[in-house]
Design a protein around this motif. Structure first.
Motif, mmCIF file in Angstrom:
data_model
loop_
_atom_site.group_PDB
_atom_site.id
_atom_site.type_symbol
_atom_site.label_atom_id
_atom_site.label_comp_id
_atom_site.label_asym_id
_atom_site.label_seq_id
_atom_site.Cartn_x
_atom_site.Cartn_y
_atom_site.Cartn_z
ATOM 1 N N GLY A 1 94.627 57.236 -93.477
ATOM 2 C CA GLY A 1 94.258 58.329 -93.582
ATOM 3 C C GLY A 1 94.516 59.605 -92.662
ATOM 4 O O GLY A 1 94.341 60.715 -92.967
ATOM 5 N N ASP A 2 95.318 59.202 -91.481
ATOM 6 C CA ASP A 2 95.776 60.185 -90.561
ATOM 7 C C ASP A 2 96.565 61.166 -91.438
ATOM 8 O O ASP A 2 97.478 60.813 -92.202
ATOM 9 C CB ASP A 2 96.431 59.611 -89.438
ATOM 10 N N HIS A 3 96.328 62.553 -91.364
ATOM 11 C CA HIS A 3 97.113 63.566 -92.079
ATOM 12 C C HIS A 3 97.069 63.039 -93.603
ATOM 13 O O HIS A 3 98.155 63.476 -94.230
ATOM 14 C CB HIS A 3 98.445 63.695 -91.417
ATOM 15 N N HIS A 4 96.131 62.689 -94.148
ATOM 16 C CA HIS A 4 96.347 62.289 -95.599
ATOM 17 C C HIS A 4 97.293 61.157 -95.889
ATOM 18 O O HIS A 4 97.941 61.297 -96.938
ATOM 19 C CB HIS A 4 96.320 63.464 -96.451
ATOM 20 N N LEU A 5 97.756 60.441 -94.938
ATOM 21 C CA LEU A 5 98.854 59.467 -95.169
ATOM 22 C C LEU A 5 98.104 57.984 -94.972
ATOM 23 O O LEU A 5 97.367 57.889 -94.146
ATOM 24 C CB LEU A 5 100.048 59.520 -94.194
ATOM 25 N N PHE A 6 98.906 57.170 -95.460
ATOM 26 C CA PHE A 6 98.444 55.723 -95.193
ATOM 27 C C PHE A 6 99.518 54.882 -95.278
ATOM 28 O O PHE A 6 100.763 54.972 -95.631
ATOM 29 C CB PHE A 6 97.425 55.171 -96.680
ATOM 30 N N ARG A 7 99.267 53.502 -94.829
ATOM 31 C CA ARG A 7 100.237 52.431 -94.656
ATOM 32 C C ARG A 7 101.038 52.789 -93.301
ATOM 33 O O ARG A 7 100.474 53.060 -92.220
ATOM 34 C CB ARG A 7 100.924 51.899 -95.734
ATOM 35 N N LYS A 8 102.561 52.483 -93.300
ATOM 36 C CA LYS A 8 103.184 52.590 -92.176
ATOM 37 C C LYS A 8 104.513 53.198 -92.522
ATOM 38 O O LYS A 8 104.888 53.851 -93.605
ATOM 39 C CB LYS A 8 103.352 51.190 -91.699
ATOM 40 N N SER A 9 105.712 52.859 -91.798
ATOM 41 C CA SER A 9 106.975 53.125 -91.979
ATOM 42 C C SER A 9 107.378 54.593 -91.464
ATOM 43 O O SER A 9 108.475 55.087 -91.100
ATOM 44 C CB SER A 9 107.427 53.408 -93.396
ATOM 45 N N LEU A 10 106.202 55.424 -91.249
ATOM 46 C CA LEU A 10 106.519 56.999 -91.035
ATOM 47 C C LEU A 10 106.297 56.854 -89.252
ATOM 48 O O LEU A 10 105.686 55.869 -88.734
ATOM 49 C CB LEU A 10 105.417 57.904 -91.293
ATOM 50 N N PRO A 11 107.050 57.992 -88.662
ATOM 51 C CA PRO A 11 106.935 58.033 -87.199
ATOM 52 C C PRO A 11 105.956 58.400 -86.466
ATOM 53 O O PRO A 11 105.808 58.514 -85.236
ATOM 54 C CB PRO A 11 108.198 58.971 -86.790
ATOM 55 N N TYR A 12 104.736 58.749 -87.124
ATOM 56 C CA TYR A 12 103.599 59.013 -86.382
ATOM 57 C C TYR A 12 102.670 57.936 -85.962
ATOM 58 O O TYR A 12 102.846 56.851 -86.060
ATOM 59 C CB TYR A 12 102.428 59.986 -87.442
ATOM 60 N N GLU A 13 102.071 58.440 -84.743
ATOM 61 C CA GLU A 13 101.352 57.540 -83.950
ATOM 62 C C GLU A 13 100.574 56.367 -84.564
ATOM 63 O O GLU A 13 100.667 55.298 -84.065
ATOM 64 C CB GLU A 13 100.352 58.186 -82.683
ATOM 65 N N GLY A 14 100.140 56.643 -85.809
ATOM 66 C CA GLY A 14 99.098 55.685 -86.294
ATOM 67 C C GLY A 14 99.956 54.799 -86.825
ATOM 68 O O GLY A 14 99.424 53.594 -87.078
ATOM 69 N N SER A 15 101.121 55.022 -87.415
ATOM 70 C CA SER A 15 102.182 54.053 -87.786
ATOM 71 C C SER A 15 102.699 53.299 -86.872
ATOM 72 O O SER A 15 103.056 52.226 -87.050
ATOM 73 C CB SER A 15 102.932 54.790 -88.984
ATOM 74 N N SER A 16 103.229 54.021 -85.950
ATOM 75 C CA SER A 16 104.628 53.591 -85.167
ATOM 76 C C SER A 16 104.038 52.965 -83.720
ATOM 77 O O SER A 16 104.694 52.091 -83.220
ATOM 78 C CB SER A 16 105.432 54.542 -84.834
ATOM 79 N N ARG A 17 102.742 53.608 -83.118
ATOM 80 C CA ARG A 17 102.072 52.889 -82.024
ATOM 81 C C ARG A 17 101.252 51.712 -82.161
ATOM 82 O O ARG A 17 100.296 51.772 -83.020
ATOM 83 C CB ARG A 17 101.580 54.212 -81.526
ATOM 84 N N VAL A 18 101.150 50.884 -81.349
ATOM 85 C CA VAL A 18 100.785 49.407 -81.622
ATOM 86 C C VAL A 18 100.055 49.207 -80.139
ATOM 87 O O VAL A 18 100.548 49.270 -78.949
ATOM 88 C CB VAL A 18 101.595 48.405 -81.764
ATOM 89 N N PRO A 19 99.084 48.191 -80.229
ATOM 90 C CA PRO A 19 98.432 47.658 -78.885
ATOM 91 C C PRO A 19 99.352 46.599 -78.361
ATOM 92 O O PRO A 19 100.098 46.158 -79.058
ATOM 93 C CB PRO A 19 97.206 47.011 -79.571
ATOM 94 N N PHE A 20 99.380 46.431 -77.052
ATOM 95 C CA PHE A 20 100.303 45.458 -76.157
ATOM 96 C C PHE A 20 99.428 45.114 -75.008
ATOM 97 O O PHE A 20 99.357 46.092 -74.228
ATOM 98 C CB PHE A 20 101.716 46.352 -76.277
ATOM 99 N N ILE A 21 99.164 43.820 -74.978
ATOM 100 C CA ILE A 21 98.481 43.583 -73.887
ATOM 101 C C ILE A 21 99.215 42.107 -73.440
ATOM 102 O O ILE A 21 99.653 41.396 -73.979
ATOM 103 C CB ILE A 21 96.921 42.842 -74.207
#
Length: 495
Positions: free
Chosen positions: A315-335
């Motif tokens: 729902g960020d920016h009325h967008l869903f799922r992935k493939s786009l360059p925005y943070e919600g799609s491209s940025r991930v947790p990493f521990i």
């Protein structure tokens, strides 16, 4: 295996599918509960600027398996049924180094039963459309023939199928509770099978185990107890930038498979609650596995890396799922966590340098003292994670990351250093620019801001250089060229 710091450590890679970077309590999320992942971060090192350069399942997993950038592993978009033939893979290198190697869960390679260097794979890729079409693929590749979870589930519940809930694997805004006992959920199954590997492994060898969950990727089907945790939660609405669509005349948001659109608020809130519930469910099951790992006396001998292959816009920016360059799609947790304190990590450290999927293979090989093949583009992150008190400064790291995804008119290239982000849509030539330090939710597209024009020109020049010589023809070395035909797979692996 005895607790001997001179012996090679076990390596545990835990991946989830489609988990956003911010869905950790320790990262400040206001709703989601992740106590076991928080503990891994609290007693380990969290990388706050981790990205998936080509953020869908297939290319992201190619980067994990090979340690290569998308230019070299060749998968620059999502395309199934392209054979995976790589000389050096992470499990292959561990096997050659004397490790007992096992994957449980999602691989998403082709052919589906390709071992990719593992000694054994207990497979559940989730619902893949190309593996369900009985009329266009060989029977040996049909899902009924290749998926271990489905075979097991049908032994427990005769006639069961993955579609019983009425949810598709891309039902991005439709959710309902899991309908069977929780122990039959694929998340629990991945952990149960991983625990069984601890029983069956060769005790005279260190192990490399990849525990690979399909969730929180849709279908959004958490067990009821987890959905109940969020039913009354005060869930914030997703951020919507000044550049995002403000209306939905085609009513795209009403489709259960939408990738964009204005979704009815109640439906969206329920989907977000289910998404968070799936994450907490995974978190508790990871805790279950770590407890058994300790019971086997192996936790202190095991180096752990947790991440996701890509994010979920939800729902960020009325967008869903992935493939786009925005943070919600491209940025991930990493521990990264090292219970036995073999690696000299700085406990509780939060690293700001940009890391990526290609860094997983060299990091884990480095942790095990195994040579990294020359084919690998990524770098070990262990120097970034080390306790540097009283020591030399951290060595120089990559100045930026080039990401991309081929997807028709939404095909894009992007660059980020974790502080700024430049985006170029290759089919239209549209540019976007975000000052992430001041605008972490990407609310304002600064592409036309007078104060940012020099920075945009700087990033544009870097992308021109990155794309020069690429077969699509996006750059002639002096300018970006919009409208060239996008490719999902580069020619050197297309055959």
């Amino acid at each position: 295996m005895s607790n001997n710091k001179d012996a090679k450590p076990n390596i545990l890679l835990i991946t989830v599918d489609q988990m956003r970077f911010d869905c950790l309590s320790i990262a400040g999320h206001p709703v989601v509960e992740t106590p076991n992942l928080d503990e891994l971060a609290r007693t380990g090192v969290r990388f706050d600027r981790a990205y998936s350069a080509t953020p869908t399942c297939v290319p992201a997993r190619a980067a994990i398996f090979t340690g290569q950038s998308q230019v070299h592993h060749g998968r620059v978009g999502y395309q199934d049924r392209v054979p995976w033939r790589y000389e050096h893979t992470m499990p292959g290198e561990f096997a050659k180094a004397g490790y007992h190697t096992q994957c449980v869960g999602k691989m998403h390679v082709y052919p589906a039963r390709n071992l990719m260097g593992f000694h054994n794979v207990v497979l559940h890729d989730g619902y893949l459309h190309h593996n369900r079409n009985k009329y266009s693929i060989p029977v040996r590749e049909h899902y009924d023939e290749v998926d271990d979870y489905l075979h097991w589930l049908r032994q427990q519940v005769p006639g069961a199928d993955l579609t019983d809930l009425g949810l598709d694997c891309n039902s991005s805004t439709v959710a309902r509770p899991w309908h069977l006992p929780e122990k039959l959920h694929p998340t629990n199954w991945v952990v149960s099978e991983s625990i069984d590997f601890l029983r069956r492994r060769d005790p005279d060898k260190p192990f490399f185990l990849w525990m690979s969950f399909v969730r929180p990727h849709s279908p959004l089907d958490p067990p009821q107890a987890y959905l109940d945790l969020y039913k009354d939660a005060d869930i914030p609405e997703p951020p919507v930038g000044d550049w995002a669509l403000q209306s939905d005349p085609a009513l795209d948001g009403l489709s259960p498979y939408t990738s964009k659109g204005i979704v009815p608020k109640q439906r969206l809130r329920h989907a977000m609650a289910a998404y968070y519930a799936l994450i907490t469910h995974i978190d508790h099951q990871i805790g279950r596995f770590l407890q058994v790992l300790a019971e086997y006396g192996e936790k202190e001998n095991t180096v752990i890396l947790f991440t996701s292959d890509h994010g979920e816009l939800m729902g960020d920016h009325h967008l869903f799922r992935k493939s786009l360059p925005y943070e919600g799609s491209s940025r991930v947790p990493f521990i990264v966590n090292d219970p036995g304190n073999r690696l000299g990590l700085e406990t509780g450290k939060v690293v700001q340098e940009v890391v990526e999927m290609r860094d997983i293979m060299p990091t884990l090989l480095d942790a095990a003292g195994v040579s990294v093949p020359d084919s690998v583009d990524g770098c070990s992150v262990l120097a970034l994670a080390a306790d540097t008190a009283g020591k030399e400064a951290v060595p120089a790291w990559r100045a930026y990351l080039h990401g991309e995804h081929s997807q028709g008119m939404q095909s894009n290239h992007w660059l980020t250093d974790g502080k700024e982000k430049y985006i170029w849509y290759s089919q239209t030539g549209e540019e976007q620019f975000f000052l992430l330090t001041d605008d972490p939710k990407e609310l304002h597209n600064a592409a036309l801001d007078e104060a940012c024009l020099d920075r945009i020109a700087y990033w544009r020049s870097i992308l021109i250089r990155e794309l020069e010589g690429r077969e699509e023809g996006y750059s002639d070395g002096g300018r970006l060229i919009a409208g060239r035909k996008p490719l999902t797979v580069l020619s050197h692996i297309r055959g």
